[in-house]
Design an enzyme around this catalytic site. Structure first.
Site, PDB file in Angstrom:
ATOM      1  N   LYS A 168     -38.369 -28.095   9.024  1.00  0.00           N
ATOM      2  CA  LYS A 168     -38.921 -29.447   9.072  1.00  0.00           C
ATOM      3  C   LYS A 168     -39.920 -29.518  10.222  1.00  0.00           C
ATOM      4  O   LYS A 168     -39.552 -29.516  11.390  1.00  0.00           O
ATOM      5  CB  LYS A 168     -37.788 -30.460   9.281  1.00  0.00           C
ATOM      6  CG  LYS A 168     -38.090 -31.866   8.735  1.00  0.00           C
ATOM      7  CD  LYS A 168     -39.135 -32.665   9.486  1.00  0.00           C
ATOM      8  CE  LYS A 168     -38.623 -33.168  10.818  1.00  0.00           C
ATOM      9  NZ  LYS A 168     -39.648 -34.067  11.485  1.00  0.00           N
ATOM     10  N   GLY A 208     -37.422 -29.575  20.965  1.00  0.00           N
ATOM     11  CA  GLY A 208     -37.899 -30.942  21.081  1.00  0.00           C
ATOM     12  C   GLY A 208     -37.286 -31.626  22.290  1.00  0.00           C
ATOM     13  O   GLY A 208     -36.921 -30.988  23.277  1.00  0.00           O
ATOM     14  N   SER A 209     -37.144 -32.928  22.192  1.00  0.00           N
ATOM     15  CA  SER A 209     -36.696 -33.718  23.333  1.00  0.00           C
ATOM     16  C   SER A 209     -35.204 -33.527  23.593  1.00  0.00           C
ATOM     17  O   SER A 209     -34.428 -33.234  22.673  1.00  0.00           O
ATOM     18  CB  SER A 209     -36.992 -35.196  23.096  1.00  0.00           C
ATOM     19  OG  SER A 209     -36.107 -35.738  22.124  1.00  0.00           O
ATOM     20  N   THR A 210     -34.819 -33.736  24.840  1.00  0.00           N
ATOM     21  CA  THR A 210     -33.416 -33.607  25.224  1.00  0.00           C
ATOM     22  C   THR A 210     -32.560 -34.657  24.520  1.00  0.00           C
ATOM     23  O   THR A 210     -31.437 -34.372  24.097  1.00  0.00           O
ATOM     24  CB  THR A 210     -33.280 -33.738  26.751  1.00  0.00           C
ATOM     25  OG1 THR A 210     -33.960 -32.634  27.364  1.00  0.00           O
ATOM     26  CG2 THR A 210     -31.826 -33.722  27.184  1.00  0.00           C
ATOM     27  N   GLY A 237     -31.943 -33.508  21.075  1.00  0.00           N
ATOM     28  CA  GLY A 237     -31.069 -32.338  21.145  1.00  0.00           C
ATOM     29  C   GLY A 237     -29.614 -32.723  21.335  1.00  0.00           C
ATOM     30  O   GLY A 237     -28.709 -32.139  20.724  1.00  0.00           O
ATOM     31  N   GLU A 263     -33.771 -25.809  22.375  1.00  0.00           N
ATOM     32  CA  GLU A 263     -34.778 -25.613  23.419  1.00  0.00           C
ATOM     33  C   GLU A 263     -35.381 -26.979  23.669  1.00  0.00           C
ATOM     34  O   GLU A 263     -36.119 -27.501  22.838  1.00  0.00           O
ATOM     35  CB  GLU A 263     -35.823 -24.582  22.976  1.00  0.00           C
ATOM     36  CG  GLU A 263     -36.667 -24.053  24.122  1.00  0.00           C
ATOM     37  CD  GLU A 263     -37.971 -24.796  24.260  1.00  0.00           C
ATOM     38  OE1 GLU A 263     -38.043 -25.677  25.152  1.00  0.00           O
ATOM     39  OE2 GLU A 263     -38.895 -24.513  23.504  1.00  0.00           O
ATOM     40  N   CYS A 307     -43.126 -27.916  27.179  1.00  0.00           N
ATOM     41  CA  CYS A 307     -41.784 -28.134  27.726  1.00  0.00           C
ATOM     42  C   CYS A 307     -41.574 -27.385  29.037  1.00  0.00           C
ATOM     43  O   CYS A 307     -40.827 -27.833  29.907  1.00  0.00           O
ATOM     44  CB  CYS A 307     -40.728 -27.728  26.702  1.00  0.00           C
ATOM     45  SG  CYS A 307     -40.976 -26.068  26.042  1.00  0.00           S
ATOM     46  N   GLU A 325     -39.419 -36.022  32.535  1.00  0.00           N
ATOM     47  CA  GLU A 325     -40.441 -35.220  31.871  1.00  0.00           C
ATOM     48  C   GLU A 325     -41.531 -36.147  31.342  1.00  0.00           C
ATOM     49  O   GLU A 325     -41.288 -36.990  30.478  1.00  0.00           O
ATOM     50  CB  GLU A 325     -39.830 -34.419  30.724  1.00  0.00           C
ATOM     51  CG  GLU A 325     -40.834 -33.494  30.054  1.00  0.00           C
ATOM     52  CD  GLU A 325     -40.225 -32.689  28.928  1.00  0.00           C
ATOM     53  OE1 GLU A 325     -40.574 -31.506  28.789  1.00  0.00           O
ATOM     54  OE2 GLU A 325     -39.400 -33.250  28.173  1.00  0.00           O
TER      55      GLU A 325
END
Length: 478
Positions: free
Chosen positions: A184, A236-238, A241, A258, A292, A389
């Site tokens: 995706k 992607g973003s924390t 995740g 990651e 990142c 971030e």
């Protein structure tokens, strides 16, 4: 008489890439409409021009793709590694042959400068497929025991900052180890993944081995939650995740994440200033800071802070912001209006909290999403711009006196993805690197990648490794 050189525009031709007015989902080797016919538009960040209309995959479409991947898995996993390698080698060569086309496409859809997609992204994409093609028939010697087995169907969700490169990081090891894939891509950058689907057909890859389902977060959530998926890989973003980790908790799905980063770039007083400045620029302004592992926190030893900042400001004043298709452009467009708003809000918070903001004189284009390269001084560890971030071209500068203080400040973060060290002393380099809680530590360079080298983080930067021999483990039953 003093004369200075100026740069004439050097645009790359858009005619090398043919973008269709609409694209479907790639399932079982064919392009197909989404169930219900739902679509969304993908926009060029530098001009806000609509590039194409793309199918919006639903849970039903995800189910179709997973079933196609499951069906293809039996034959694909049974192939000798040398046979799977042939397909990966073929894909790598086609990527090289079509690299100019793909570079222009990625620049149009993502907003990053053409010299980055051409000279960094595309060579690395091909290199990853070449590298893992070499592993396909050597898995018995990878250190995971005799006859390691593939997991099954890999559900992979990738971000918008390196669309084609993140695809390669995930698909290449998955196929080399005998897994099949449902991928995706990000909603704002789906086009290079759809072009890759055409490359799979061009390479003669068996139907169902790679499936690509475009859509938004709901599409990705359906893929992650699907009971037919054996392995989930996410970049992607924390925040997302963490949501994925909660979704797969209690299941037997293998997971690698990651996530975000707030990399520290540490410059000691014996560092070569000019070289360090180039590394700082590469570390935070490459891909507009939408990386990142960006070196978004600059830690400078007090004795050289003024000298380094003067040199850094001079260098930033020479960066060229503008049309990403111009080969002279250094700073391209921010990927989306939403991301630009996020960067703007955090930068404004830096000023509100007392940090000193500086940016070179820079005329921003009237259309598209743009943010001038910016640095903040007088930053403390309590500032949001030092903790959160930003994912944009914004650098926070902090100082230190001793190596121990540098390490303490570098590690004072919820993230642990990357770091950089600038010094002429090899002993100091090794001593500091061993104390940094970061998955990747660069020495006298920054943002250098190689398919043979593992990449990943600690803490809220995720877990698992991609790249190198380590990247095979995530796709094997070991």
């Amino acid at each position: 008489m003093i004369m200075s050189f100026t740069y004439a525009p050097a645009p790359e031709s858009r005619s090398v890439v043919d973008i269709a007015p609409s694209y479907g989902l790639f399932i079982d080797g064919e392009f197909t409409e989404a169930t219900g016919g739902k679509v969304f538009k993908t926009v060029s960040p530098s001009s806000e021009e609509v590039l194409s209309e793309v199918a919006h995959g639903s849970a039903e479409d995800v189910d179709r793709a997973v079933k196609a991947a499951r069906k293809a898995f039996e034959k694909w996993s049974a192939l000798p590694g040398s046979e799977r390698a042939k397909y990966l080698f073929r894909i790598a060569r086609i990527i090289q042959e079509r690299s100019r086309e793909l570079a222009v496409l990625e620049t149009l859809d993502n907003g990053k400068p053409i010299k980055e997609t051409r000279d960094a992204d595309l060579p690395l994409v091909a290199a990853h497929f070449f590298y893992y093609a070499g592993w396909a028939d050597k898995l018995d010697h990878a250190g995971y025991g005799a006859n390691p087995r593939p997991l099954g169907v890999a559900g992979q969700v990738i971000p918008w900052n390196f669309p084609l490169l993140m695809l390669a990081w995930k698909i290449a090891p998955a196929l080399a180890t005998g897994n099949t894939v449902v991928l995706k891509p990000a909603e704002t950058t789906p086009l290079s993944a759809l072009f890759f689907a055409d490359i799979c057909r061009q390479a003669g890859l068996p139907k169902g081995v790679v499936n690509i389902v475009t859509g938004d977060g709901t599409t990705g959530a359906a893929l992650v939650a699907h009971e037919g998926v054996n392995k989930v890989a996410f970049t992607g973003s924390t925040a997302v995740g963490k949501a994925i980790a909660r979704t797969v908790a209690g299941s037997d799905k293998k997971l690698t994440l990651e996530l975000g980063g707030k990399g520290a770039n540490i410059v000691f007083d014996d560092a070569p200033i000019d070289q360090a400045v180039e590394g700082i620029v590469q570390g935070i302004f490459f891909n507009q800071g939408q990386v990142c592992c960006a070196g978004s926190r600059l830690l400078v030893q007090e004795s050289i802070q003024d000298e380094l900042l003067d040199s850094l400001k001079r260098r930033l004043s020479t960066l060229r912001l503008g049309d990403p298709l111009d080969k002279n452009t250094d700073i391209g467009a921010i990927n989306s209006a939403e991301q630009l708003a996020r960067i703007t809000e955090l930068a404004d918070s830096g000023e509100a909290e007392g940090a000193e903001r500086w940016a070179p004189a820079c005329e921003l284009p009237s259309a598209g999403y743009w943010f001038a390269p910016t640095l903040f001084t007088n930053v403390t560890q309590a500032h949001r711009i030092a903790r959160e971030e930003i994912f944009g071209p914004v650098l926070s500068v902090l100082s230190f006196r001793t190596p121990d203080e540098a390490v303490a400040k570098a590690n004072n973060s919820q993230y642990g993805l990357s770091a950089g060290i600038w010094t002429e002393k090899g002993s100091r380099m090794l001593a500091v690197a061993s104390k940094l809680r970061a998955g990747v530590v660069w020495a006298n360079t920054f943002n250098k990648f190689d398919p043979t080298s593992p990449f990943g983080g600690f803490k809220e930067s995720g877990f698992g490794r991609e790249g190198g021999r380590h990247g095979l483990e995530a796709y094997l039953d070991v």
